[in-house]
Design an enzyme around this catalytic site. Structure first.
Site, PDB file in Angstrom:
ATOM      1  N   ASN A  49      46.572 -30.023 -22.458  1.00 15.51           N
ATOM      2  CA  ASN A  49      46.165 -31.257 -23.102  1.00 15.51           C
ATOM      3  C   ASN A  49      44.928 -31.024 -23.953  1.00 15.51           C
ATOM      4  OD1 ASN A  49      48.209 -32.792 -21.878  1.00 15.51           O
ATOM      5  ND2 ASN A  49      46.976 -33.109 -20.044  1.00 15.51           N
ATOM      6  N   LYS A  56      50.000 -36.064 -29.578  1.00 14.40           N
ATOM      7  CA  LYS A  56      49.901 -36.109 -28.121  1.00 14.40           C
ATOM      8  C   LYS A  56      48.528 -36.608 -27.689  1.00 14.40           C
ATOM      9  CE  LYS A  56      50.695 -33.539 -23.864  1.00 14.40           C
ATOM     10  NZ  LYS A  56      51.056 -32.262 -23.223  1.00 14.40           N
ATOM     11  N   GLY A  97      50.757 -19.413 -13.625  1.00 14.92           N
ATOM     12  CA  GLY A  97      50.861 -20.493 -12.665  1.00 14.92           C
ATOM     13  C   GLY A  97      52.297 -20.819 -12.313  1.00 14.92           C
ATOM     14  N   ALA A  98      52.483 -21.379 -11.130  1.00 13.90           N
ATOM     15  CA  ALA A  98      53.814 -21.783 -10.677  1.00 13.90           C
ATOM     16  C   ALA A  98      53.719 -23.124  -9.964  1.00 13.90           C
ATOM     17  CB  ALA A  98      54.416 -20.719  -9.761  1.00 13.90           C
ATOM     18  N   GLY A  99      52.924 -24.022 -10.546  1.00 14.25           N
ATOM     19  CA  GLY A  99      52.819 -25.376 -10.017  1.00 14.25           C
ATOM     20  C   GLY A  99      53.915 -26.261 -10.586  1.00 14.25           C
ATOM     21  N   GLY A 100      53.605 -27.551 -10.751  1.00 12.88           N
ATOM     22  CA  GLY A 100      54.621 -28.468 -11.233  1.00 12.88           C
ATOM     23  C   GLY A 100      55.138 -28.097 -12.611  1.00 12.88           C
TER      24      GLY A 100
END
Length: 316
Positions: free
Chosen positions: A105, A188, A7-10
């Site tokens: 997450n 987390k 992926g290359a999102g945020g």
């Protein structure tokens, strides 16, 4: 070290871009879908960051059907609800030398990845970043607090995590090797779970909740319950971390969970992977689960309404 970023999102765009910029790895490549590949091939990877500096550079992009073996690390940056598809996407790229580093997450993805690739292939990891991908393909870095923590799931300090840390040391992203990454993942979950339970249930940020009669005490009780859930599941949080998080909930009035932001935008949410996991852990602990259950049902009802096309404005 050859690093493949899923992926290359945020998240993937920012972390992978800083790795590529650093020059510390032998190769950094992004596995992306055709539309994103066209953007990156045409304009390069563009990061706008008032905190760590802007970046525009050409990057190597690979379509899923073009993947093959030979990667040392695969940085897994998808949303948790895309886990099954992502596993099949990267399967051709995983061989005996590959370490899969998820920064998703929740907790359940660890078991799923170990089942798919074997325990020796999987690291534990978590990251902190506020970043988004604009419609025109720019990775916009929104806040200064950015970090990555990773480690072997058995607690050893291996050559591969040490080598990866050395590469991250050359970027603006502070890396930490954890000798107890499972406990870090629980920390987390407590943080995200409390923030999501509070802000999704109340449809408000922490400050707005605190301004309501009894709101501050309610947030404190919610946080204390989730700390107790972690402890009852054998993952007691260190005192320093407990107090750091307690201070965050007291002093971060504008904070909301990304789940609330996704929900308010009509997007997909990680209901099962955060709220569902925390509810299951609460029940395993034998602790009162009314709030955890209400938050999970709230989120799942939203998903049902979204799937039915009944969100406000859906038929406008």
């Amino acid at each position: 070290m050859r690093i493949l970023v899923l992926g290359a999102g945020g998240v993937g765009g920012y972390f992978g871009g800083r790795l590529a910029q650093s020059g510390g790895a032998k190769e950094v490549a992004f596995v992306v879908r055709p539309r994103r590949k066209a953007q990156l091939d045409r304009h390069g990877l563009v990061i706008e960051s008032p905190h760590a500096g802007d970046l525009r550079m050409p990057v190597t992009t690979i379509l899923p059907e073009e993947l093959g073996p030979g990667w040392d690390v695969i940085l897994f940056t998808c949303k948790a609800y895309d886990l099954a598809e992502a596993i099949e996407t990267i399967r051709p790229a995983v061989d005996a030398r590959t370490a899969v580093l998820p920064i998703l997450n929740g907790l359940a993805h660890i078991d799923a990845l170990e089942a798919a690739f074997g325990p020796d292939r999987v690291l534990g990891g978590l990251a902190g970043i506020q970043a988004t991908l604009t419609p025109d393909g720019v990775v916009r870095h929104l806040a200064p607090l950015t970090f990555i923590t990773f480690g072997e799931l058995d607690g050893t300090i291996s050559d591969r995590v040490t080598a990866l840390k050395a590469i991250f040391d050359r970027t603006p992203i502070p890396p930490t090797i954890s000798s107890d990454i499972r406990r870090a993942l629980w920390g987390k979950l407590v943080f995200l779970g409390t923030l999501a339970q509070a802000t999704v249930l109340m449809r408000a940020n922490l400050g707005e909740i605190a301004s309501a009669p009894g709101g501050t005490a309610w947030i404190e009780r919610l946080y204390d319950r989730n700390v107790a859930v972690a402890e009852a599941n054998g993952q007691a949080l260190p005192e320093q971390q407990r107090e750091f998080l307690r201070t965050f909930f007291r002093t971060s009035p504008a904070a909301t969970a990304s789940m609330l932001r996704d929900l308010e935008n009509g997007g997909r949410i990680e209901a099962d992977h955060i709220l569902g996991e925390l509810l299951a852990a609460t029940r395993r602990a034998g602790l009162p689960d009314e709030i955890a259950e209400a938050a999970y049902i709230n989120a799942k009802a939203y998903e049902a309404r979204r799937d039915a096309g009944r969100l406000p404005g859906a038929n406008a």
